[in-house]
Design a protein around this motif. Structure first.
Motif, PDB file in Angstrom:
ATOM      1  N   LYS A   1      55.205  10.262  19.424  1.00  0.00           N
ATOM      2  CA  LYS A   1      55.989  10.568  20.625  1.00  0.00           C
ATOM      3  C   LYS A   1      57.349  11.138  20.240  1.00  0.00           C
ATOM      4  N   PHE A   2      57.969  10.567  19.191  1.00  0.00           N
ATOM      5  CA  PHE A   2      59.241  11.094  18.702  1.00  0.00           C
ATOM      6  C   PHE A   2      59.094  12.550  18.263  1.00  0.00           C
ATOM      7  N   LEU A   3      58.051  12.799  17.459  1.00  0.00           N
ATOM      8  CA  LEU A   3      57.846  14.158  16.952  1.00  0.00           C
ATOM      9  C   LEU A   3      57.538  15.144  18.072  1.00  0.00           C
ATOM     10  N   THR A   4      56.710  14.732  19.009  1.00  0.00           N
ATOM     11  CA  THR A   4      56.375  15.605  20.133  1.00  0.00           C
ATOM     12  C   THR A   4      57.624  15.922  20.948  1.00  0.00           C
ATOM     13  N   THR A   5      58.421  14.913  21.220  1.00  0.00           N
ATOM     14  CA  THR A   5      59.669  15.117  21.955  1.00  0.00           C
ATOM     15  C   THR A   5      60.589  16.053  21.186  1.00  0.00           C
ATOM     16  N   TYR A   6      60.657  15.863  19.878  1.00  0.00           N
ATOM     17  CA  TYR A   6      61.517  16.720  19.059  1.00  0.00           C
ATOM     18  C   TYR A   6      61.057  18.175  19.099  1.00  0.00           C
ATOM     19  N   ILE A   7      59.758  18.399  19.021  1.00  0.00           N
ATOM     20  CA  ILE A   7      59.235  19.766  19.071  1.00  0.00           C
ATOM     21  C   ILE A   7      59.575  20.409  20.406  1.00  0.00           C
ATOM     22  N   ILE A   8      59.471  19.645  21.481  1.00  0.00           N
ATOM     23  CA  ILE A   8      59.833  20.166  22.809  1.00  0.00           C
ATOM     24  C   ILE A   8      61.329  20.496  22.855  1.00  0.00           C
ATOM     25  N   ILE A   9      62.157  19.604  22.313  1.00  0.00           N
ATOM     26  CA  ILE A   9      63.607  19.854  22.273  1.00  0.00           C
ATOM     27  C   ILE A   9      63.897  21.100  21.448  1.00  0.00           C
ATOM     28  N   PHE A  10      63.267  21.217  20.296  1.00  0.00           N
ATOM     29  CA  PHE A  10      63.483  22.373  19.423  1.00  0.00           C
ATOM     30  C   PHE A  10      63.120  23.668  20.156  1.00  0.00           C
ATOM     31  N   ALA A  11      61.966  23.671  20.816  1.00  0.00           N
ATOM     32  CA  ALA A  11      61.535  24.866  21.558  1.00  0.00           C
ATOM     33  C   ALA A  11      62.504  25.165  22.703  1.00  0.00           C
ATOM     34  N   GLY A  12      62.916  24.128  23.422  1.00  0.00           N
ATOM     35  CA  GLY A  12      63.842  24.323  24.539  1.00  0.00           C
ATOM     36  C   GLY A  12      65.189  24.860  24.084  1.00  0.00           C
ATOM     37  N   VAL A  13      65.708  24.313  22.997  1.00  0.00           N
ATOM     38  CA  VAL A  13      66.992  24.787  22.472  1.00  0.00           C
ATOM     39  C   VAL A  13      66.848  26.221  21.965  1.00  0.00           C
ATOM     40  N   SER A  14      65.716  26.531  21.328  1.00  0.00           N
ATOM     41  CA  SER A  14      65.485  27.896  20.857  1.00  0.00           C
ATOM     42  C   SER A  14      65.528  28.890  22.015  1.00  0.00           C
ATOM     43  N   ILE A  15      64.870  28.545  23.095  1.00  0.00           N
ATOM     44  CA  ILE A  15      64.873  29.418  24.279  1.00  0.00           C
ATOM     45  C   ILE A  15      66.281  29.500  24.862  1.00  0.00           C
ATOM     46  N   GLY A  16      66.950  28.351  24.966  1.00  0.00           N
ATOM     47  CA  GLY A  16      68.309  28.329  25.502  1.00  0.00           C
ATOM     48  C   GLY A  16      69.272  29.153  24.668  1.00  0.00           C
ATOM     49  N   ILE A  17      69.199  29.031  23.371  1.00  0.00           N
ATOM     50  CA  ILE A  17      70.065  29.800  22.471  1.00  0.00           C
ATOM     51  C   ILE A  17      69.784  31.294  22.635  1.00  0.00           C
ATOM     52  N   TRP A  18      68.545  31.657  22.713  1.00  0.00           N
ATOM     53  CA  TRP A  18      68.162  33.069  22.876  1.00  0.00           C
ATOM     54  C   TRP A  18      68.748  33.640  24.166  1.00  0.00           C
ATOM     55  N   ILE A  19      68.777  32.812  25.214  1.00  0.00           N
ATOM     56  CA  ILE A  19      69.289  33.272  26.505  1.00  0.00           C
ATOM     57  C   ILE A  19      70.810  33.395  26.502  1.00  0.00           C
ATOM     58  N   VAL A  20      71.524  32.430  25.932  1.00  0.00           N
ATOM     59  CA  VAL A  20      72.993  32.397  26.081  1.00  0.00           C
ATOM     60  C   VAL A  20      73.769  33.079  24.961  1.00  0.00           C
ATOM     61  N   GLU A  21      73.156  33.280  23.822  1.00  0.00           N
ATOM     62  CA  GLU A  21      73.896  33.849  22.694  1.00  0.00           C
ATOM     63  C   GLU A  21      73.735  35.369  22.612  1.00  0.00           C
ATOM     64  N   PRO A  22      74.849  36.095  22.664  1.00  0.00           N
ATOM     65  CA  PRO A  22      74.773  37.559  22.601  1.00  0.00           C
ATOM     66  C   PRO A  22      74.366  38.076  21.212  1.00  0.00           C
ATOM     67  N   ASN A  23      74.610  37.307  20.163  1.00  0.00           N
ATOM     68  CA  ASN A  23      74.266  37.737  18.799  1.00  0.00           C
ATOM     69  C   ASN A  23      72.780  37.599  18.494  1.00  0.00           C
ATOM     70  N   ILE A  24      72.077  36.834  19.298  1.00  0.00           N
ATOM     71  CA  ILE A  24      70.659  36.561  19.033  1.00  0.00           C
ATOM     72  C   ILE A  24      69.832  37.410  19.986  1.00  0.00           C
ATOM     73  N   LYS A  25      69.179  38.411  19.408  1.00  0.00           N
ATOM     74  CA  LYS A  25      68.484  39.428  20.211  1.00  0.00           C
ATOM     75  C   LYS A  25      67.004  39.126  20.451  1.00  0.00           C
ATOM     76  N   THR A  26      66.359  38.380  19.543  1.00  0.00           N
ATOM     77  CA  THR A  26      64.917  38.139  19.679  1.00  0.00           C
ATOM     78  C   THR A  26      64.620  36.638  19.617  1.00  0.00           C
ATOM     79  N   PRO A  27      63.475  36.258  20.164  1.00  0.00           N
ATOM     80  CA  PRO A  27      63.074  34.844  20.066  1.00  0.00           C
ATOM     81  C   PRO A  27      62.902  34.395  18.603  1.00  0.00           C
ATOM     82  N   ILE A  28      62.459  35.293  17.753  1.00  0.00           N
ATOM     83  CA  ILE A  28      62.286  34.950  16.333  1.00  0.00           C
ATOM     84  C   ILE A  28      63.646  34.628  15.702  1.00  0.00           C
TER      85      ILE A  28
END
Length: 139
Positions: free
Chosen positions: A18-45
């Motif tokens: 459950k910890f690992l699953t939650t962490y993976i969800i957090i990681f994915a969510g933060v990745s998407i959030g960073i991609w949306i709000v950061e002007p220096n980050i142009k791609t999801p990769i």
């Protein structure tokens, strides 16, 4: 293959999955959030790469967060990553140690039971007990 299966079983039984699953969800969510709000980050990769460097506390510096929200999400991801790295191996190690202790106690209990009922043991059981004693004496 067996080790992977064993780790999955341990993770499931201890609740660490459950910890690992939650962490993976957090990681994915933060990745998407960073991609949306950061002007220096142009791609999801690039966002996943940035989050990986934050999560592993490597911080290569090739991509950086410049917005307040991006920096806050980076801090949050760092804290979650440190906790996961600390908690999950501890859970697995604790489970393994307890499992080993339990097997040892069962083995000792069986050994003592055999000694208590020595006259009732078959010849094969006596030979097995003799081998166990010899192994124990070698240690």
């Amino acid at each position: 293959m067996k080790k992977t299966r064993l780790i999955k079983i341990i993770l499931k039984r201890t609740g660490a999955l459950k910890f690992l699953t939650t962490y993976i969800i957090i990681f994915a969510g933060v990745s998407i959030g960073i991609w949306i709000v950061e002007p220096n980050i142009k791609t999801p990769i690039d966002s996943v790469w940035y989050c990986f460097s934050v999560a592993t506390t490597i911080g290569f510096g090739d991509i950086t967060a410049v917005t307040i929200l991006g920096r806050a999400m980076s801090i949050f991801l760092s804290i979650c990553s440190i906790l996961i790295i600390a908690v999950v191996p501890g859970i697995i190690t604790s489970y393994y140690i307890e499992s080993t202790k339990l097997k040892e106690k069962e083995s000792i209990a069986k050994f003592l039971d055999d000694l208590e009922h020595l006259p009732e043991l078959s010849k094969e059981d006596l030979q097995s007990l003799s081998v166990k004693v010899k192994k124990f004496n070698r240690k």
